[in-house]
Design an enzyme around this catalytic site. Sequence first.
Site, PDB file in Angstrom:
ATOM      1  N   CYS A 137       0.807  -1.225   0.000  1.00 14.27           N
ATOM      2  CA  CYS A 137       0.000   0.000   0.000  1.00 14.27           C
ATOM      3  C   CYS A 137       0.838   1.272   0.000  1.00 14.27           C
ATOM      4  O   CYS A 137       0.367   2.328  -0.434  1.00 14.27           O
ATOM      5  CB  CYS A 137      -0.952   0.001   1.198  1.00 14.27           C
ATOM      6  SG  CYS A 137      -2.168  -1.332   1.153  1.00 14.27           S
ATOM      7  N   HIS A 171      -3.548   7.165   2.275  1.00 12.41           N
ATOM      8  CA  HIS A 171      -3.957   5.901   1.656  1.00 12.41           C
ATOM      9  C   HIS A 171      -5.405   5.611   2.041  1.00 12.41           C
ATOM     10  O   HIS A 171      -5.788   5.717   3.202  1.00 12.41           O
ATOM     11  CB  HIS A 171      -3.036   4.783   2.144  1.00 12.41           C
ATOM     12  CG  HIS A 171      -3.518   3.413   1.808  1.00 12.41           C
ATOM     13  ND1 HIS A 171      -3.968   3.066   0.551  1.00 12.41           N
ATOM     14  CD2 HIS A 171      -3.635   2.291   2.592  1.00 12.41           C
ATOM     15  CE1 HIS A 171      -4.331   1.784   0.566  1.00 12.41           C
ATOM     16  NE2 HIS A 171      -4.147   1.310   1.774  1.00 12.41           N
ATOM     17  N   ASN A 231     -10.364   0.180  -1.860  1.00 11.87           N
ATOM     18  CA  ASN A 231      -8.939   0.160  -1.511  1.00 11.87           C
ATOM     19  C   ASN A 231      -8.163  -0.553  -2.618  1.00 11.87           C
ATOM     20  O   ASN A 231      -8.208  -1.772  -2.732  1.00 11.87           O
ATOM     21  CB  ASN A 231      -8.761  -0.560  -0.166  1.00 11.87           C
ATOM     22  CG  ASN A 231      -7.305  -0.651   0.272  1.00 11.87           C
ATOM     23  OD1 ASN A 231      -6.395  -0.363  -0.493  1.00 11.87           O
ATOM     24  ND2 ASN A 231      -7.086  -1.067   1.505  1.00 11.87           N
TER      25      ASN A 231
END
Length: 329
Positions: free
Chosen positions: A116, A256, A286
């Site tokens: 990520c 994020h 996501n």
Amino acid sequence: MSTVRSSRLAGFGHYVPNRRVANAEIETRLGLEPGWIERRTGIRARRWVEAGDTLTGLASRAGEAALQDAGIPRGDVALTLLATSTPDHLLPPSAPLLAHRLGLANSGAIDLAGACSGFLYALTLADGFVRTQGKPVLVVAANILSRRINPAERASAVLFADAAGSVVVAPCDDLGKGVIGVDLASDGSGYDLITIPAGGSTRPFAPGMAAADVLMTMRDGQDVFVRAVEMMTACARRALADAGLCSGDVCRFLPHQANIRILDAVCGSLGIESSKAVRIIEEHGNSSAATIPLSLSLANEAKPFRPGEKLLLTAAGAGMTGGAVLLGI
């Protein structure tokens, strides 16, 4: 070797697949009550690829958009960095094919597997390359996570999406632009919290291997939450300190997009007004490393960045690995 004083973000781009998957489809499959996913994650829908789509295909569309936006001759781009956890193949890397498809004949190319936080690592490396070599860099983050989701595991099945985002990093003489603060971190004690158990050299593919062994699993969602909030907050504070700034100097906050609870917790911990946080998770889910460059491109599209703005980016993910970057526009 040419040394320049700084870098700047010269172009933004993104691409998301056409297929929109609403929560109801997943809630029905998992036997969850209507509204369960949105209440816990903030996600209403996500985009998933169709059969035949490839990671390089997503990445090239985002990269093309950023190159067009930057208006920089393709022959000038000296490096292509592709942040992804879902390359088209384990070998060869996908970045050389991406550069080829974009007509970047003079560009080196490499994949970066930073989960990520991969885009932040790629952006930091791009900034260093631009400063020392004086040549533009294309940074793309892209993932097809829908093909790595275990549809029977609630923790991961409700979160993950497919997308690509991109920026062009170019030379600049203004020290107030580009990367003005950065902090990178890792915590290997959380190495096994989010994994794809098999497929690497420790557990290579073998006949009869269970399908779940090559799909994503999240061992302890609450531990991931706590560690992610702590890492993103700490890295953001150190990046701000590195730039000699405080949270009040941040014009837009682009964390994020893991889930809405993590986003809100980090915002609160840093004392950043919620109105400054860019939120795209509701419709995009996501997509791991792609969420920050996707957020950058969408935010710039909705309200173009103005000279002098300070943007704070932060992420944490599998590994655990994380970081924060403070950008000057």
